[in-house]
Design a protein around this motif. Structure first.
Motif, PDB file in Angstrom:
ATOM      1  N   GLU A 294      46.849  36.981  30.699  1.00 54.81           N
ATOM      2  CA  GLU A 294      45.732  36.260  30.079  1.00 54.81           C
ATOM      3  C   GLU A 294      44.817  37.223  29.336  1.00 54.81           C
ATOM      4  O   GLU A 294      44.268  36.896  28.296  1.00 54.81           O
ATOM      5  CB  GLU A 294      44.952  35.478  31.144  1.00 54.81           C
ATOM      6  N   ARG A 295      44.680  38.414  29.873  1.00 53.90           N
ATOM      7  CA  ARG A 295      43.878  39.433  29.212  1.00 53.90           C
ATOM      8  C   ARG A 295      44.450  39.734  27.829  1.00 53.90           C
ATOM      9  O   ARG A 295      43.730  40.059  26.901  1.00 53.90           O
ATOM     10  CB  ARG A 295      43.887  40.689  30.093  1.00 53.90           C
TER      11      ARG A 295
ATOM     12  N   GLY B 122      46.758  37.408  35.430  1.00 52.67           N
ATOM     13  CA  GLY B 122      45.499  37.968  34.927  1.00 52.67           C
ATOM     14  C   GLY B 122      45.756  38.924  33.766  1.00 52.67           C
ATOM     15  O   GLY B 122      45.084  38.877  32.734  1.00 52.67           O
TER      16      GLY B 122
ATOM     17  N   THR C 253      36.625  42.444  31.064  1.00 50.40           N
ATOM     18  CA  THR C 253      37.873  41.930  30.506  1.00 50.40           C
ATOM     19  C   THR C 253      37.741  41.798  28.990  1.00 50.40           C
ATOM     20  O   THR C 253      36.725  42.193  28.418  1.00 50.40           O
ATOM     21  CB  THR C 253      38.271  40.597  31.180  1.00 50.40           C
TER      22      THR C 253
END
Lengths: 230, 108
Positions: free
Chosen positions: A72-73, A69, B75
């Motif tokens: 990917e951020r 995660g 995000t």
């Protein structure tokens, strides 16, 4: 012999066919099987609890999510795409065929944790395959993009499944050996491993063909849609 | 020697944090699901089979009634990710490669 507990298998099939929540289907079938086998309800729940608790190691994969995660951020998928866009002559067919070979070969050496859906397919292989497909076929509709991702995931499955049996110290080989032995066919793990090789070669040829047929089909889909547009 | 029990505690911490984050975003179903899973990972080895079974039934009940939802955490946008990808370059792959290396080295 009481055959009623086998009804649980039918419940699993029906449940999945009707697309019920998989967790509900599996646990429902487990409880039904236990009850039909003559256990009382409490004993079934206890058996379920013990099995769940003893198999918690399956959930270890979760531990990887925060890392993937975070990466990917910070653009890991975009990076994977950029790399493949920079490779001349890269096509989805070639990329996935190479990944299939790599996955089968490493799994055959016992390196089964080297790939997998959370750690390699989603962050690396799928975006690379998608970028390669777009590179050779032009912009693709979302539906076709999803199929490219699905094919990437399937390639990992096929590669692992038809590679790991060549490595003899793997649970599946020991299971096969155990089953054969209990029916009076003593086989050594080496024999099973050796005869996993022709299957692995067939799997490589068949799945490799599927990957490349899919790539050619994408080209046709693309050609048809651009004709419509013009 | 790292035993599975240590790993379960680590996972339990991860699930507990997820549960608390869900609670903060008012997602009660998710908070309950991950909370139950955290309990299972922290204490599973010390609980009776029956209690573990009841935990499983609880997880199933939450998931089957649609209590488990996809969260929508804050995000980066696709554009920001493109920029990070440019700036960080292929160094981004290094942490991702640690995973297969460590997994292979530790599981043999």
């Amino acid at each position: 012999m009481n055959y009623w507990p086998l009804l649980g298998i039918a419940l699993v099939i029906i449940g999945f066919a009707l697309k019920f929540n998989p967790l509900l289907v599996v646990v429902g079938a487990a409880i039904a099987t236990g009850l039909l086998a003559g256990l009382d309800f409490i004993a079934v729940i206890e058996a379920l609890g013990k099995a769940f608790n003893d198999n918690r190691y399956i959930s270890v994969t979760w531990i990887i999510l925060p890392l993937i995660g975070l990466l990917e951020r910070y653009g890991l998928q975009q990076r994977a795409r950029a790399v493949i866009e920079g490779v001349r002559g890269a096509t989805m067919g070639k990329l996935l065929t190479i990944y299939l070979l790599f996955r089968q070969a490493t799994a055959a050496l016992g390196l089964t944790s080297i790939g997998g859906h959370p750690q390699t397919v989603r962050p690396l292989v799928a975006p690379m395959a998608e970028a390669a497909a777009v590179k050779s076929h032009g912009d693709l509709p979302q539906e076709e993009r999803e199929k490219v991702k699905a094919m990437s995931a399937a390639t990992d499955n096929v590669g692992l499944f038809f590679g790991e049996d060549i490595f003899m110290a793997i649970a599946s080989i020991l299971l096969i050996q155990g089953v054969f032995e209990s029916y009076g066919y003593p086989l050594t793990p080496l024999q099973l491993s050796v005869w996993a090789i022709p299957t692995a070669i067939c799997a490589f040829i068949i799945h490799g063909w599927r990957i490349n047929a899919f790539d050619r089909r994408l080209a046709r889909v693309r050609a048809a849609s651009s004709e419509e547009a013009s | 020697m790292i035993s599975y029990e240590w790993l379960y505690v680590l996972l339990g911490i991860f699930f507990a944090i997820t549960s608390l984050l869900s609670l903060r975003s008012q997602n009660i179903g998710n908070a309950a699901f991950w909370g139950l899973l955290a309990i299972s990972f922290f204490f599973g080895s010390h609980l009776s089979d029956l209690v573990n079974g009841v935990i499983v039934l609880g997880l199933v009940a939450i998931a089957a009634t649609g209590g488990l939802k996809r969260s929508d955490p804050e995000t980066t946008s696709t554009e920001e990710r493109e920029d990070f990808s440019e700036a960080l370059g292929n160094k981004l792959f290094l942490p991702a490669l640690i995973v297969p290396v460590v997994a292979t080295a530790t599981t043999g």
